[in-house]
Structure formats: structure tokens, C-alpha cells
Design an enzyme around this catalytic site. Structure first.
Site, PDB file in Angstrom:
ATOM      1  CG  ASP A   8      -1.948  -0.977   1.276  1.00  0.00           C
ATOM      2  OD1 ASP A   8      -2.393  -1.321   0.172  1.00  0.00           O
ATOM      3  OD2 ASP A   8      -2.352  -1.420   2.361  1.00  0.00           O
TER       4      ASP A   8
ATOM      5  CG  ASP B 202      -4.871  -0.552   5.590  1.00  0.00           C
ATOM      6  OD1 ASP B 202      -5.662  -0.890   4.692  1.00  0.00           O
ATOM      7  OD2 ASP B 202      -4.279   0.544   5.593  1.00  0.00           O
TER       8      ASP B 202
ATOM      9  CG  ASP C   2      -6.898  -4.132   2.117  1.00  0.00           C
ATOM     10  OD1 ASP C   2      -7.385  -3.951   0.999  1.00  0.00           O
ATOM     11  OD2 ASP C   2      -6.360  -3.229   2.788  1.00  0.00           O
TER      12      ASP C   2
END
Ligand code: ATP
Length: 850
Positions: free
Chosen positions: A309, A595, A599
Site C-alpha cells: 500500500d 489494512d 483487504d
């Protein structure tokens, strides 16, 4: 900001104080489900003797004791016990570090105590506690909702029904249960039951036997171990039989065969692998990577793609608004207090989930919430008192919280009796829903011209790495997401989120290590590209693909282009699953970070699922095999490095243990084939095992990293542990150790030395050649002279202990009797040193000139 709470009229509840909670904890106990009984130290110790061959050896020794060989019998038993102690220490240490690991990974929860939100270990919850739950949390106990906003839970763990169940304080469905997952929204709830009294506790017994995860490497070694056992036992039988045929004492030969079996069978191999993995795990923890599953350590070393990310992992997640576009003008930082920005300010501040602690003067410290949202407030206010006055001018009626699929958030507020809706989110999403634009307070048609102008400013800001959030409003209440239509466009804010300083170096290290670093972000293509370029992740815009473009590709097409892509921008969590799949089809070993609750599937599917320790949700943490305690990309690279180091160390001690054991077996086998006297007595073989197998092998397991480790390509996941020449190394060196030991014994015999002296020379040679070889095992490429000897002090100490043990056995009169040895003179030591160092010297010279 959060408006009025939906508090039941007769249920205003502010939680417990710490003192009350502590008192209740004593009555109710920890909030845990009953666990299987742990193995006690005594059980672990007894388990060390749980081996058929050991029992036969003990029985045979006792019989030999009765037959007169008392000293021998006692010593053999002592050696067996010492071996067991060594095994116990290893296993106990492993057990302890695994336990500590479990503790570290145990869930935490947000609770309101003494009026403040605190994060505590979920075990410490008591009935009466007021917990805060939000999307992605696993509910820590059974509780009754006190306040809620859009709360929906997945209760499939209890009901088997996977559809979300809406919950709120105002309807009858106001209970939440331990173990269920918050899918959407947030709320506060009062705990009513904890631990075994919860609904989950009632069915806990069903969940007791969750299988422990197996390490593929350990499994492979266990099956290899079985083959080796059969082989060793066969050789031992041959050695014993040949001895008996030659008329040697049957009983002594039987004992010899057994001792050889005990020494040569690498029964400790799988256990040492676990020790190495567990020690590696604690080293990773020091570098902020918490490994939740032991086998992940092996896989980490094979990682070939790291998908990360952006926000918070590659960047600092410290947001500061730098520019605002409003009224068709650009406002820079020093003009944010301009009165003209009033309407945009209202949108950004009311459509915001930050909490404000009014007692705190410092604006930075008084705001609690997402950095994106706190930045929007900090842009307009310098002290929390002003925020309060501003907030008092409107009351939130309802909201649709931000989610990364919709990439927007909406609220309806009551401003002096009028319902107004404010929406903020990713600019493209907002622009699409706007029919009007607000210019100088007037509502005008959002014409193509205006749209072009907005788009060009947006492109400009985002290509300067600014993360943009747009705002719009509507002077009526929107009831649900589908009705966020015909909005009035206000403007957008561009905020900077600087890259983490250390990430650039880590990306470079990835490149050198043959690992591809990939950025996956919900942010705009230009913003992502600008940051990616700065970090060295990408160099050309053609390496960036957006979620929209991704949607147009089928899985095959995606796989065919995936190797060229470095950045996935404006993607939703759902896309991550496809990305993992595509890389896997290209035979990549993928590490994927995540997170949010959405996900979790991708994190679970990746070869290495990584969750965020700070910003991660419970569900993602549970799906992951590793947690980044500092949310930092650099930590992933550090963990991969440790993974490689651990794997190399496992190869090192496998090389060492197997070549040494082969050397021991061959010594006995060759000498019986050559019809020599037995060069070693049973007790001496057991001594060799004790001196060389235990401590030095463990010390190799903690060998410090080789400098080259991150300059090599990732290894193939299916590669055998013996690949890249290890098998040959083991066989050649093992044979040479055996041959040299037999030769040293023969030299003694040729020079007419007493049998006892010849045996002592053979004993010395066998032990010393292993203790020299252990240093060679530290590197597969470098010679013993090129390795810095003192970088592994544990190994130096382990080897010193073994040498001292050997010297004592040779020179202490009492031990000479027990171990049937003779004091060696300098010449005899010369023979020992020559035969034990000979091969290492030749090998070192060869490696040096290679
Ligand atoms: P990453 O996936 O790297 O963490 P990200 O944080 O930018 O990237 P999201 O959180 O999904 O990804 O955000 C996507 C977009 O949604 C952002 O670019 C921004 O425009 C918008 N956005 C982010 N946070 C909020 C918020 N709290 N309210 C409204 N819009 C937001």
C-alpha cells in the site's frame, strides 16, 4: 465530525474506571476461551526419551552394567541424559518463544475507561466495559450496543449465515457477540459477558482442536529423517554383524551398533529447524516484523514481488494541506483562513469523523482520527476552542462512513432546522455526481468548461504528488448512497504525504535482491506516479495502471502484462485479489500488504500476507502471516532478508550435521570392511555425538547474515534444501572425514602404538575435523580464511567447550578410565591435527583461487 450519538434515552453510559475494571477482573477472570493444556517442562523432558533406539540402548547398557561394565554403563546413561537435557533446552526455548509470539499477536480492543478511549489487551475486558467497535474489528466479548452508526456485522462464525446483519441500539437486534466481525460502520457497546460465558465460549470446545500449522521444510526433513534412520540402522547392523563374524564380543558389538545408531541418526534435525525458525522470528521481531505463522519464515526468503500500500507504508501518513482549489481559484497555505472558503470549510469539517479533545490546547494533539481528516481540520483551525464553536452551529443526523471502494463519505447535518448534505471523497467520484458548481456563493451549472478547468487543476496538483480530496454539498438530506446525485461542486484540497525517508534505500535493496516492489493505492494515478518515481519504484507512466483499466482486462490478459506494471492506482481492495492471482500465475511469490477489512481476502491469498500493526484491522491481522508493527515498507524488506538468512542457516547446519554423521558412520563401516580393530568404543561414539552435534549446530542456526544475502536472486520455492551443490558437499566431506579418521587410526597401528592410543587419536581426529568443518559450513562460497571467525561468538564458544571436553577426556585421569583414552604426546597430536585439518586446508586453497 461525529454528531449527536444515538443514545437510548435511559441508557447513557460512560464506561468503567480503571479501579472498577481491575476489581471486576478479579471476580470474572480473563476474557479468554479455555485453552488446551500446555506441555509442562517435565513432559517435554520425558518426551526426549521417547525414541525406540534410545530405549534399546538404555536397556542394553543396564544389562552390560550387570555384566560387570559398570563404569561404561553409568557413563553411557549420563551421556544419554545430557543429550536429553540438550534436546530439552532446545525444545523448551522453542516452546517459550512460540508462546511469547502468540501473546504478542493476541488481539487488542478499544475501550472507554475513565472517560478516555484506550487500547487494551482484549483479555482484560470485564462486564461493564464500554467498547468501541468499527469496521474490520473482531468483537472481543458479548455486548449490548449503546450508540451506533450504520453498524453491520458478519455473524457467520456463530450462525453460518454470511450476509451482514444490521445492528443498532434502537432496534431489538442490539447485541453483538464475541468473535463476530464488524463489516461496516461503528459503535459503542457495553460488555455483558466475557470469556467462557459468551455465546462463543459455549461452543468453544468445538474449536479447541485447530490444527497446528506445519512447516513444509520441517515435513520434508522429517521424511528425509525416516530414510536416514533406515539407512543408519542397516549400516549399524552390518557393522555389528561383521564384528561378530570376526569373533569380537557379541555384546560389545551390539552396544557399538546401538551407540552408532544414536550418534548417527539426525533425530534432532526437525527440532533444530524449529529452533532456527523460532530464533529467526525473534530476530524479525526486533526489526518490527511480527511473524504469526512459523512456515512464513521459509516463504519470506523466496519472495519475488512485494505489493505494498502507499499511504502509511511507503509514505509517512503525515498529511498537510498545501493547496486548495475553490471558487475557480487556487489558495495557498497562507490564505486558508480566507472568509471566502467558508462553505468548503463547512463541508470538510462537518463531513469528517475526527474526534476533538477540547481539553487539549494544541490542535495537533487534540484531534484523534485519520490523518487525511485531521489535516483537513488543521488547515482551517489553530485551536480546539474555535472548532467547538464552529461545530455547535450544526448537528449530524446521519452519515455514510468513508469506505475505500466508494472512495467517498457523506453526512446529513441539521443547520438551524435545515437539512444539508455534505460529501467529500476522491475528486473523480465527486465530480461525476455534481450537476452544479458553487462560484462566489452562487449555484451555477457545472458546464464542460468548468469541468475541464477543474480537471486540469486536479492533474496539475496530483502530478506534484498531492493527494486530493474534493467536497460537494446539497441543500437537502440524502437518505442513501444512490441518492448522492445532482450535488453542488465546491472544490478540493491537495495534501502532501511525504515518502518515508528510508524507503528509497529499501526499494533499491529490493532491486539488487531480484525482488520487484509494486505500489498498490487508492490514490490518483498522477499522485501515485509522482511518489513512485521519487521512491525509485517506477520510471515511466506506462508502468502505471488504474483500477478502471484493470477492470477491462480478463485474467489472462492481466497475467500477460503484469510483469511490466509497477503501480496500480485508484484500485479498490477487491482488485488486490486479482493482482495476487495474476502474479501467482506468473510463478511469483507474492507478499501483499493490507489494512482494511476488504483487504483480508487478498492478504490471505498472497504467499505472504502482511497486515499493518498500527492501522490494520483485526480481520486483516488474522488473515495475515506477518504483522508490520511500524506499518513500514522497509520492515518487509528487513523480514525478507531475515527469511533468507534463516534459510541459509538451516542449510548450514544441515550440511554440518549430515556430513559429520556420515563421517561417523563411515569411520565404523570402513574399519569393519577393512577388518580393522574397531577404532572407537561405544562410549567414545556417544561422546563424539555429544561434543559435536549439540551446541555447534545450534550456534550455526544463529549465524549472522552473510553480506551477499541481498545480492542474490530469490530462491525457487520448490527447490530442494540440498539444491545448489549441498548434497555433493555433504557426501564428499562426510566421506573424507570418515576416511581421514580411519587413516589416523591406521597410522597409529602402523607405528605400533597401543590400541588405546590409536583409538584416542581416532577420537581426536573425528571430533577435531568436525569442529574445523563447522566453520567451513558458515559459507558456501568463502573459505575458512575468508570468513570473519569472530562474528559468530556463540559458535566460537560452542567449539571451545567441545575442545575443552575433548582435552579433559584425554588428560583427566578419572575420565581416561571412563572413556578408555590415553594422554597424547605432541607427535600424536600432530597426527590428529594433520588428519583433521588436511581436507579443510586443501578446500580453502581451492576456494581461495577459484
Ligand atoms: P493506499 O491504498 O495506498 O492506502 P489511499 O489511502 O490513498 O491509498 P484510500 O484510503 O482507499 O487509499 O483512498 C482513496 C481515495 O479516497 C483518496 O485518494 C482520497 O481521494 C479519498 N479519501 C481518502 N480518505 C478519505 C476520507 N476520509 N474521506 C473522503 N475521501 C477520502
Amino acid at each position: 465530525m461525529r454528531g449527536e450519538k444515538m443514545i437510548n434515552e435511559n441508557e447513557i453510559y460512560n464506561g468503567l474506571s480503571t479501579a472498577e475494571a481491575n476489581k471486576l477482573l478479579k471476580t470474572h477472570g480473563l476474557n479468554i476461551l479455555k485453552q488446551n493444556k500446555k506441555a509442562t517442562p517435565v513432559k517435554i523432558f520425558i518426551a526426549q526419551f521417547n525414541d525406540f533406539i534410545i530405549w534399546v540402548l538404555i536397556a542394553a547398557t543396564i544389562i552390560s552394567g550387570f555384566m560387570g561394565e559398570k563404569a561404561d554403563a553409568i557413563t553411557i546413561i549420563i551421556i544419554i541424559i545430557m543429550n536429553a537435557i540438550m534436546g530439552f533446552v532446545q525444545e523448551y526455548k522453542t516452546e517459550k518463544s512460540l508462546e511469547a509470539l502468540k501473546k504478542m499477536a493476541s488481539p487488542t480492543t478499544k475501550v472507554i475507561r475513565n472517560g478516555n478511549v484506550q487500547v487494551i489487551n482484549a483479555e482484560l475486558l470485564v462486564p461493564g466495559d464500554l467498547i468501541v467497535i468499527e469496521s474490520g474489528d473482531r468483537v472481543p466479548a458479548d455486548a449490548i450496543i449503546v450508540t451506533s452508526s450504520n453498524l453491520s456485522l458478519d455473524e457467520s462464525i456463530l450462525t453460518g449465515e454470511s450476509l451482514g446483519v444490521s445492528k443498532s441500539s434502537s432496534n431489538r437486534n442490539n447485541s453483538v457477540f464475541m468473535g463476530t466481525i464488524v463489516l461496516r460502520g461503528k459503535g459503542e457497546a457495553r460488555v455483558v459477558e466475557t470469556g467462557m460465558h459468551t455465546e462463543m465460549g459455549k461452543i468453544a470446545n468445538l474449536l479447541q482442536n485447530i490444527e497446528q500449522e506445519r512447516s513444509p521444510l520441517k515435513d520434508k526433513l522429517s521424511s528425509l529423517g525416516k530414510v536416514l534412520v533406515v539407512l543408519c540402522v542397516m549400516i549399524c547392523i552390518v557393522v555389528t554383524a561383521l564384528g561378530i563374524i570376526r569373533g569380537q564380543d557379541k555384546y560389545q558389538m551390539f552396544l557399538l551398533g546401538l551407540s552408532l545408531a544414536v550418534a548417527a541418526i539426525p533425530e534432532g534435525l526437525p527440532a533444530i529447524v524449529t529452533v532456527a525458525l523460532a530464533l529467526g522470528v525473534s530476530r524479525m521481531l526486533k526489526r518490527n516484523a511480527l511473524v504469526r505463522r512459523l512456515p512464513a519464515v521459509e516463504t519470506l526468503g523466496c519472495t519475488s514481488v512485494i505489493c505494498s500500500d502507499k499511504t502509511g507504508t511507503l509514505t509517512k501518513n503525515i498529511m498537510t494541506v498545501k493547496s486548495i482549489y475553490y471558487n475557480d481559484k487556487i489558495y495557498n497555505e497562507n490564505r486558508f483562513k480566507d472568509e471566502k472558503l467558508y462553505l468548503l470549510k463547512r463541508a470538510f469539517v462537518f463531513c469528517n469523523d475526527c474526534e476533538v479533545n477540547y481539553r487539549e490546547k494544541n490542535i495537533g494533539k487534540s484531534l484523534v482520527g485519520e490523518p487525511t481528516e485531521t489535516a483537513l481540520i488543521k488547515a482551517f483551525f489553530t485551536n480546539s476552542y474555535d472548532i467547538k464553536t464552529f461545530l455547535d452551529s450544526a448537528k449530524r443526523i446521519s452519515d455514510i462512513p468513508f469506505d475505500s471502494n466508494r472512495k467517498m463519505m457523506s453526512v446529513i447535518v441539521n443547520e438551524h432546522g435545515r437539512k444539508i448534505s455534505y460529501v467529500k471523497g476522491a475528486p473523480e467520484r465527486i465530480i461525476d455526481r455534481c450537476k452544479y458548481i458553487s462560484i462566489d456563493g452562487e449555484k451555477k451549472a457545472f458546464t464542460e468548461n468548468y469541468k475541464k478547468r477543474v480537471q486540469s487543476v486536479l492533474n496539475d496538483m496530483s502530478s506534484k504528488a498531492l493527494r486530493c480530496i474534493a467536497a460537494a454539498y446539497k441543500d437537502s438530506g440524502i437518505i442513501n448512497g444512490n441518492q448522492e446525485r445532482d450535488l453542488i461542486f465546491l472544490g478540493f484540497a491537495g495534501m502532501i504525504d511525504p515518502p518515508r525517508d528510508e524507503v528509497k534505500g529499501a526499494v533499491l535493496r529490493c532491486k539488487e535482491a531480484g525482488i520487484k516492489a509494486v505500489m498498490i493505492t487508492g490514490d490518483h494515478k498522477n499522485t501515485a506516479y509522482a511518489i513512485g518515481k521519487e521512491l525509485g519504484i517506477c520510471s515511466d507512466l506506462s508502468e502505471v495502471i488504474t483500477g478502471e483499466e484493470l477492470d477491462k482486462l480478463d485474467d489472462n490478459k492481466l497475467s500477460s502484462i503484469i510483469n511490466k506494471i509497477k503501480i496500480f492506482a485508484r484500485v479498490s481492495p477487491e482488485h488486490k485479489l486479482r493482482i495476487v492471482g495474476a502474479f501467482k500465475r506468473k510463478n511469483k511469490i507474492v507478499a501483499m500488504t493490507g489494512d482494511g477489512v476488504n483487504d483480508a481476502p487478498a492478504v490471505k491469498n498472497a504467499d505472504i500476507g502482511i497486515s499493518m500493526g498500527i492501522s490494520g484491522t483485526d480481520v486483516t491481522k488474522e488473515a495475515s502471516s506477518m504483522i508490520l508493527l511500524d506499518d513500514n515498507f522497509t520492515t518487509i524488506v528487513a523480514a525478507v532478508e531475515e527469511g533468507r538468512v534463516i534459510y541459509n542457516n538451516i542449510r548450514k547446519f544441515i550440511r554440518y550435521l549430515l556430513s559429520c554423521n556420515l563421517g561417523e558412520v563411515l569411520t565404523m563401516f570402513l574399519s569393519s570392511l577393512l577388518y580393522l580393530q574397531t577404532p572407537l568404543l561405544p562410549i567414545q561414539i556417544l561422546l563424539v555425538n555429544l561434543a559435536t552435534d549439540g551446541l555447534p549446530a545450534i550456534a550455526l542456526g544463529v549465524d549472522p547474515k552473510d553480506e551477499d544475502v541481498m545480492y542474490e536472486m530469490p530462491r525457487d520455492k520448490n527447490e530442494s534444501i540440498f539444491a545448489r551443490g549441498l548434497k555433493e558437499k555433504i557426501i564428499i566431506r562426510g566421506s573424507l572425514i570418515g576416511i581421514c579418521t580411519v587413516l589416523s587410526f591406521l597410522v597409529g597401528e602402523v607405528l605400533n602404538m597401543p590400541l588405546r592410543t590409536c583409538r584416542t587419536i581416532a577420537l581426536g581426529t573425528l571430533i577435531m575435523s568436525q569442529l574445523i568443518h563447522v566453520f567451513e559450513c558458515r559459507s558456501e562460497k568463502k573459505s575458512i580464511f575468508q570468513i570473519k571467525l569472530f562474528t559468530n561468538m556463540s559458535l566460537v564458544m560452542a567449539v571451545t567447550v567441545s575442545i575443552v571436553m575433548l582435552i579433559c577426556v584425554i588428560y583427566v585421569p578419572f575420565l581416561q578410565i571412563v572413556f578408555h583414552t590415553d594422554a597424547l604426546n605432541l607427535f600424536q597430536w600432530g597426527i590428529v591435527i594433520f588428519f583433521s585439518a588436511f581436507i579443510s586446508t586443501i578446500n580453502s586453497v581451492y576456494l581461495y583461487f577459484k
